[in-house]
Design a protein around this motif. Sequence first.
Motif, mmCIF file in Angstrom:
data_model
loop_
_atom_site.group_PDB
_atom_site.id
_atom_site.type_symbol
_atom_site.label_atom_id
_atom_site.label_comp_id
_atom_site.label_asym_id
_atom_site.label_seq_id
_atom_site.Cartn_x
_atom_site.Cartn_y
_atom_site.Cartn_z
ATOM 1 N N ALA A 27 0.845 -1.196 0.000
ATOM 2 C CA ALA A 27 0.000 0.000 0.000
ATOM 3 C C ALA A 27 0.879 1.245 0.000
ATOM 4 O O ALA A 27 0.561 2.241 -0.662
ATOM 5 C CB ALA A 27 -0.943 -0.015 1.202
ATOM 6 N N LEU A 52 -6.658 3.995 0.684
ATOM 7 C CA LEU A 52 -5.822 2.881 1.162
ATOM 8 C C LEU A 52 -5.331 3.067 2.595
ATOM 9 O O LEU A 52 -4.752 2.152 3.171
ATOM 10 C CB LEU A 52 -4.614 2.696 0.236
ATOM 11 N N VAL A 66 -6.326 -4.513 -5.336
ATOM 12 C CA VAL A 66 -6.382 -3.073 -5.022
ATOM 13 C C VAL A 66 -7.787 -2.558 -5.276
ATOM 14 O O VAL A 66 -8.372 -1.869 -4.435
ATOM 15 C CB VAL A 66 -5.353 -2.282 -5.854
ATOM 16 N N THR A 69 -10.202 -3.747 -2.594
ATOM 17 C CA THR A 69 -9.935 -3.082 -1.326
ATOM 18 C C THR A 69 -10.476 -1.658 -1.334
ATOM 19 O O THR A 69 -11.128 -1.227 -0.375
ATOM 20 C CB THR A 69 -8.426 -3.079 -1.019
#
Length: 99
Positions: A27, A52, A66, A69
Motif C-alpha cells: 500500500a 488505502l 487493489v 480493497t
Amino acid sequence: MSDERSQGVDFGELGDELENHDYPATAEELTEEYGDWTVEYNDGEETLSNALEGVGVDEFQSAEEVFETVMMMVGEEATDEGHSGRGAGTAPDEDTDSF
C-alpha cells in the motif's frame, strides 16, 4: 478498466495505471506512486492515498486486489447507488424468533 464504473467506483485512468503496475506491491508503494490520483464514486471522490489509509493489507498481489480493497474502503458512498434507506426496517423484532 478506464472509464468503467465498478460497483459505483470509477478509477478512470488510475485503473489502467494500477493494472500495468508490477505486483506484488505494498500500500505504501502504491500510495507513493499514485496517492494523489482520484477515485470517484456516486457521492464524491477520494484520493487513492485516503482510500488505502489503514487498510491493514501488507501486500497486494494484483490490481484486482487493489480495486476490491478500494471498493470496500469507500463504503456505502460508492455502492449504495443513492438509496439512503438500504437496510431500513430490516432489524429483527426482539420478540420474534429467528430461523
